[in-house]
Design a protein around this motif. Structure first.
Motif, mmCIF file in Angstrom:
data_model
loop_
_atom_site.group_PDB
_atom_site.id
_atom_site.type_symbol
_atom_site.label_atom_id
_atom_site.label_comp_id
_atom_site.label_asym_id
_atom_site.label_seq_id
_atom_site.Cartn_x
_atom_site.Cartn_y
_atom_site.Cartn_z
ATOM 1 N N UNK A 121 -11.037 -11.538 -9.075
ATOM 2 C CA UNK A 121 -9.607 -11.603 -8.776
ATOM 3 C C UNK A 121 -9.326 -12.215 -7.410
ATOM 4 N N UNK A 122 -10.349 -12.749 -6.745
ATOM 5 C CA UNK A 122 -10.097 -13.496 -5.516
ATOM 6 C C UNK A 122 -10.762 -12.966 -4.272
ATOM 7 N N UNK A 123 -11.572 -11.893 -4.392
ATOM 8 C CA UNK A 123 -12.317 -11.388 -3.243
ATOM 9 C C UNK A 123 -13.595 -12.201 -3.033
ATOM 10 N N UNK A 155 2.719 9.718 0.627
ATOM 11 C CA UNK A 155 1.632 10.227 1.463
ATOM 12 C C UNK A 155 0.409 10.402 0.572
ATOM 13 N N UNK A 156 -0.700 9.784 0.947
ATOM 14 C CA UNK A 156 -1.892 9.866 0.108
ATOM 15 C C UNK A 156 -2.339 11.316 -0.054
ATOM 16 N N UNK A 157 -2.167 12.126 0.986
ATOM 17 C CA UNK A 157 -2.551 13.536 0.885
ATOM 18 C C UNK A 157 -1.771 14.242 -0.222
ATOM 19 N N UNK A 158 -0.494 13.867 -0.399
ATOM 20 C CA UNK A 158 0.305 14.457 -1.476
ATOM 21 C C UNK A 158 -0.200 14.004 -2.841
ATOM 22 N N UNK A 159 -0.587 12.741 -2.947
ATOM 23 C CA UNK A 159 -1.129 12.245 -4.213
ATOM 24 C C UNK A 159 -2.421 12.977 -4.573
ATOM 25 N N UNK A 160 -3.276 13.188 -3.571
ATOM 26 C CA UNK A 160 -4.527 13.894 -3.818
ATOM 27 C C UNK A 160 -4.268 15.341 -4.213
ATOM 28 N N UNK A 161 -3.294 15.989 -3.564
ATOM 29 C CA UNK A 161 -2.956 17.368 -3.924
ATOM 30 C C UNK A 161 -2.436 17.452 -5.353
ATOM 31 N N UNK A 162 -1.771 16.393 -5.788
ATOM 32 C CA UNK A 162 -1.273 16.312 -7.155
ATOM 33 C C UNK A 162 -2.404 16.096 -8.156
ATOM 34 N N UNK A 163 -3.542 15.593 -7.651
ATOM 35 C CA UNK A 163 -4.656 15.263 -8.528
ATOM 36 C C UNK A 163 -4.606 13.843 -9.051
ATOM 37 N N UNK A 164 -3.789 12.994 -8.399
ATOM 38 C CA UNK A 164 -3.637 11.626 -8.885
ATOM 39 C C UNK A 164 -4.879 10.800 -8.587
ATOM 40 N N UNK A 165 -5.271 9.984 -9.540
ATOM 41 C CA UNK A 165 -6.328 8.993 -9.368
ATOM 42 C C UNK A 165 -6.143 7.954 -10.460
ATOM 43 N N UNK A 166 -6.512 6.730 -10.167
ATOM 44 C CA UNK A 166 -6.370 5.651 -11.137
ATOM 45 C C UNK A 166 -7.713 4.953 -11.320
ATOM 46 N N UNK A 167 -7.945 4.372 -12.498
ATOM 47 C CA UNK A 167 -9.205 3.667 -12.734
ATOM 48 C C UNK A 167 -9.254 2.284 -12.098
ATOM 49 N N UNK A 168 -8.102 1.793 -11.619
ATOM 50 C CA UNK A 168 -8.027 0.465 -11.036
ATOM 51 C C UNK A 168 -6.878 0.457 -10.032
ATOM 52 N N UNK A 169 -7.052 -0.296 -8.945
ATOM 53 C CA UNK A 169 -6.010 -0.396 -7.930
ATOM 54 C C UNK A 169 -5.705 -1.869 -7.631
ATOM 55 N N UNK A 170 -4.439 -2.121 -7.389
ATOM 56 C CA UNK A 170 -3.968 -3.451 -7.016
ATOM 57 C C UNK A 170 -3.695 -3.455 -5.513
ATOM 58 N N UNK A 171 -4.349 -4.348 -4.804
ATOM 59 C CA UNK A 171 -4.271 -4.428 -3.345
ATOM 60 C C UNK A 171 -3.545 -5.714 -2.971
ATOM 61 N N UNK A 172 -2.436 -5.578 -2.254
ATOM 62 C CA UNK A 172 -1.639 -6.727 -1.836
ATOM 63 C C UNK A 172 -1.655 -6.860 -0.323
ATOM 64 N N UNK A 173 -1.883 -8.071 0.149
ATOM 65 C CA UNK A 173 -1.690 -8.415 1.552
ATOM 66 C C UNK A 173 -0.693 -9.556 1.612
ATOM 67 N N UNK A 174 0.373 -9.384 2.392
ATOM 68 C CA UNK A 174 1.437 -10.389 2.461
ATOM 69 C C UNK A 174 1.705 -10.755 3.909
ATOM 70 N N UNK A 175 1.703 -12.041 4.206
ATOM 71 C CA UNK A 175 2.110 -12.508 5.527
ATOM 72 C C UNK A 175 3.614 -12.723 5.513
ATOM 73 N N UNK A 176 4.288 -12.016 6.397
ATOM 74 C CA UNK A 176 5.749 -12.051 6.417
ATOM 75 C C UNK A 176 6.245 -12.756 7.666
ATOM 76 N N UNK A 177 7.541 -13.071 7.661
ATOM 77 C CA UNK A 177 8.148 -13.610 8.875
ATOM 78 C C UNK A 177 7.996 -12.601 10.018
ATOM 79 N N UNK A 209 -2.740 -10.874 -4.126
ATOM 80 C CA UNK A 209 -3.060 -9.600 -4.762
ATOM 81 C C UNK A 209 -4.455 -9.700 -5.370
ATOM 82 N N UNK A 210 -5.233 -8.640 -5.200
ATOM 83 C CA UNK A 210 -6.565 -8.568 -5.786
ATOM 84 C C UNK A 210 -6.773 -7.157 -6.324
ATOM 85 N N UNK A 211 -7.805 -6.986 -7.125
ATOM 86 C CA UNK A 211 -8.062 -5.698 -7.762
ATOM 87 C C UNK A 211 -9.246 -4.994 -7.122
#
Length: 255
Positions: free
Chosen positions: A68-70, A128-150, A240-242
């Protein structure tokens, strides 16, 4: 409520030896699991392991999906500085106060080829990632975006992401995990989304259909509209990359 402070690190391995990322991920996740058993506030610099602290929390360890571009091979890590600037971030800075020889000793010497770190400040409305972890959230894949802005537009861009883009991606099985202004510069923003393979493929096909490039899928013209809206804020590369979470890391699904 104080702002969440995170650190995102990209680690590369050369020459192309596929065992090195595995060795690094295994080493990193194992020693950070040990840190989770430390008392709150306890931290120190040790030879071979760098800083030991539960406040510098390895919440995500990912193997970058090279197709995906890494660069191949790459590991991406996400660290939560508990307590923000005065917590885990201060602890990381303290290792540079009176530079000691054990700062230069590591069990992973010669394993990594290079690393690049981004200090991140949570944007308004970022989960807040800590809240997601307390919820038990996890995903099998993540989308990572880096954007250069004005210059100066990072928070405006991230506000538009939260208000306009997040609901669209949610309809395609993507959940916003983090929305961050890169610190110590004024030209970059980072977002992280949880998803899965089917949702990722469906999103690509919906966009293709909206562009008239897939007549077998349902088009979502909002996806094309968002890209036009995003250009109000962008001033350079957007990518965006995975990422695939390493088993045993906190944002990885339980085995």
């Amino acid at each position: 409520m104080r702002r969440g402070i995170y650190l995102l690190e990209e680690v590369e391995f050369h020459p192309m030896n596929s065992r090195r990322p595995l060795e690094y991920l295994r080493w990193l996740t194992e020693y950070k699991r040990e840190d989770d058993r430390l008392e709150a506030g306890a931290h120190g610099l040790t030879a071979g392991m760098s800083i030991r602290s539960r406040e510098i929390d390895l919440v995500g360890a990912f193997y970058a999906v090279g197709i995906t571009g890494h660069p191949q091979f790459k590991v991406v890590t996400l660290w939560d500085c508990h307590g923000g600037w005065d917590g885990g971030w201060r602890q990381m800075l303290e290792i540079y106060d009176d530079v000691q020889k054990n700062l230069f000793l590591s069990d992973i010497d010669d394993l990594r080829h290079g690393a690049f770190s981004r200090p991140l400040g949570a944007a308004p409305g970022s989960p807040a990632v800590a809240d997601l972890l307390a919820e038990g959230y996890a995903a099998p894949l993540y989308l990572f975006e880096s954007a250069q802005v004005r210059p100066g537009a990072a928070l405006d861009y991230l506000d538009a992401v939260r208000e306009e883009r997040a609901p669209i991606l949610a309809d395609h099985g993507h959940r916003l995990v983090g929305s961050y202004e890169v610190q110590f510069c004024d030209t970059e923003a980072v977002t992280l989304w949880g998803t899965d393979i089917d949702a990722h493929l469906g999103l690509q096909r919906a966009r293709d259909a909206a562009l008239g490039l897939d007549d077998e899928a349902e088009p979502d013209h909002r996806l094309v509209g968002w890209r036009k809206q995003a250009r109000r804020f962008l001033d350079g590369p957007w990518r965006e990359t995975l990422l695939s979470p390493y088993p045993g890391s906190k944002l990885a699904p339980a085995p």
